[in-house]
Design a protein around this motif. Structure first.
Motif, PDB file in Angstrom:
ATOM      1  N   SER A  70       0.393  -6.120  -1.404  1.00 23.32           N
ATOM      2  CA  SER A  70      -0.453  -6.043  -2.598  1.00 23.32           C
ATOM      3  C   SER A  70       0.012  -7.051  -3.644  1.00 23.32           C
ATOM      4  N   ARG A  73      -1.136 -10.558  -2.711  1.00 17.91           N
ATOM      5  CA  ARG A  73      -2.543 -10.787  -3.044  1.00 17.91           C
ATOM      6  C   ARG A  73      -2.736 -10.899  -4.550  1.00 17.91           C
ATOM      7  N   LYS A 106      -2.205  13.161   3.952  1.00 20.92           N
ATOM      8  CA  LYS A 106      -2.837  12.150   4.786  1.00 20.92           C
ATOM      9  C   LYS A 106      -2.029  10.854   4.849  1.00 20.92           C
ATOM     10  N   GLY A 108      -1.216   9.002   2.211  1.00 18.35           N
ATOM     11  CA  GLY A 108      -1.488   8.118   1.087  1.00 18.35           C
ATOM     12  C   GLY A 108      -0.573   8.430  -0.086  1.00 18.35           C
ATOM     13  N   ASP A 109      -0.479   7.507  -1.013  1.00 14.74           N
ATOM     14  CA  ASP A 109       0.356   7.726  -2.187  1.00 14.74           C
ATOM     15  C   ASP A 109      -0.249   8.790  -3.096  1.00 14.74           C
ATOM     16  N   HIS A 181      -7.615  -2.601  -7.143  1.00 14.07           N
ATOM     17  CA  HIS A 181      -6.258  -2.697  -6.625  1.00 14.07           C
ATOM     18  C   HIS A 181      -6.209  -3.795  -5.565  1.00 14.07           C
ATOM     19  N   SER A 183      -4.669  -3.954  -2.930  1.00 11.68           N
ATOM     20  CA  SER A 183      -4.309  -3.443  -1.613  1.00 11.68           C
ATOM     21  C   SER A 183      -5.245  -3.998  -0.545  1.00 11.68           C
ATOM     22  N   TRP A 184      -4.692  -4.218   0.644  1.00 11.20           N
ATOM     23  CA  TRP A 184      -5.516  -4.686   1.757  1.00 11.20           C
ATOM     24  C   TRP A 184      -6.517  -3.611   2.186  1.00 11.20           C
ATOM     25  N   ARG A 185      -6.318  -2.385   1.735  1.00 10.48           N
ATOM     26  CA  ARG A 185      -7.301  -1.334   2.022  1.00 10.48           C
ATOM     27  C   ARG A 185      -8.621  -1.605   1.296  1.00 10.48           C
ATOM     28  N   ASN A 186      -8.611  -2.504   0.327  1.00  8.92           N
ATOM     29  CA  ASN A 186      -9.821  -2.814  -0.430  1.00  8.92           C
ATOM     30  C   ASN A 186     -10.554  -4.036   0.113  1.00  8.92           C
ATOM     31  N   ASN A 187     -10.228  -4.463   1.338  1.00  7.20           N
ATOM     32  CA  ASN A 187     -10.928  -5.610   1.918  1.00  7.20           C
ATOM     33  C   ASN A 187     -12.429  -5.393   1.972  1.00  7.20           C
ATOM     34  N   TRP A 189     -14.240  -3.533   0.020  1.00  8.57           N
ATOM     35  CA  TRP A 189     -14.781  -3.618  -1.357  1.00  8.57           C
ATOM     36  C   TRP A 189     -14.961  -5.072  -1.759  1.00  8.57           C
TER      37      TRP A 189
END
Length: 212
Positions: A70, A73, A106, A108-109, A181, A183-187, A189
């Motif tokens: 993160s 990026r 799960k 996650g933070d 954010h 984070s690569w989890r937001n690719n 988005w």
């Protein structure tokens, strides 16, 4: 108050934050599941501040903010390298939670610890009146820095970034620029919102270059 006095007061305050153990000694909810390791970067000269969510597992281990993908990026978004990013004299970093909050069921933070905001944030920002721009990353930072001006969703808030960035700032208050954010989890988005890269990032990089 002299600039030297401001700096000394901020240094003492930052030292107190780094020594904070409220989330295990006097927690406002379930205690932190591990020993605290507060992470922040502040100075009396930085004109730019990043306010994100809270450290993740890698930052908890390193003790240094954004030492993870993160952070890579985010630095790319800002157009700067680690030498500038970790120069406290030019860039402050004040997350909404100073310690890694632990993981949920799960994996996650968990949300940032409430003790941080309730105890430290108002005091830290009052001790840095020189700040001109705050990058607010994610819903928790946006809730604190935008208050009632925040929109219903993070996407709506970031989409309306011009309303915050171009608004006439209140006397003595920095300009606020909301970001998703990194984070690569937001690719997904980022793919759905190409305007972020074409419209917001050039403004972000211009402002970062001006302030650091």
């Amino acid at each position: 108050m002299s600039e030297k006095t401001k700096s000394e007061n901020l240094e003492i305050l930052a030292s107190d934050v780094r020594a904070c153990r409220l989330c295990i000694e006097k927690p406002q909810k379930k205690p932190l599941p591990h020993m605290p390791r507060p992470v922040l970067q502040v100075s009396a000269t930085a004109r730019l501040c990043i306010c994100g969510q809270a450290p993740g597992t890698r930052v908890h281990k390193s003790g240094r903010p954004f030492t993870d993908p993160s952070g890579d990026r985010l630095r790319d978004w800002m157009g700067i390298g680690e030498n500038v990013f970790y120069d406290a004299g030019r860039l402050a970093i004040v997350p909404m939670g100073f310690c890694f909050p632990g993981l949920d069921a799960k994996g996650g933070d968990l949300p940032p610890r409430p003790e941080c905001r309730n105890t430290w944030h108002d005091r830290l920002f009052a001790a840095m009146p020189q700040l001109e721009l705050i990058l607010v990353i994610g819903q928790y930072a946006q809730a604190y820095h935008l208050g009632a001006a925040r929109r219903k969703t993070l996407t709506e808030t970031v989409t309306g970034w011009r309303d915050y960035f171009e608004a006439s700032p209140q006397p003595g208050k920095p300009v606020v620029l909301p970001l998703p954010h990194p984070s690569w989890r937001n690719n997904a988005w980022l793919k759905k919102n190409p305007w972020f890269e074409s419209e917001l990032l050039p403004v972000l990089r211009r402002e970062v270059a001006r302030l650091v």
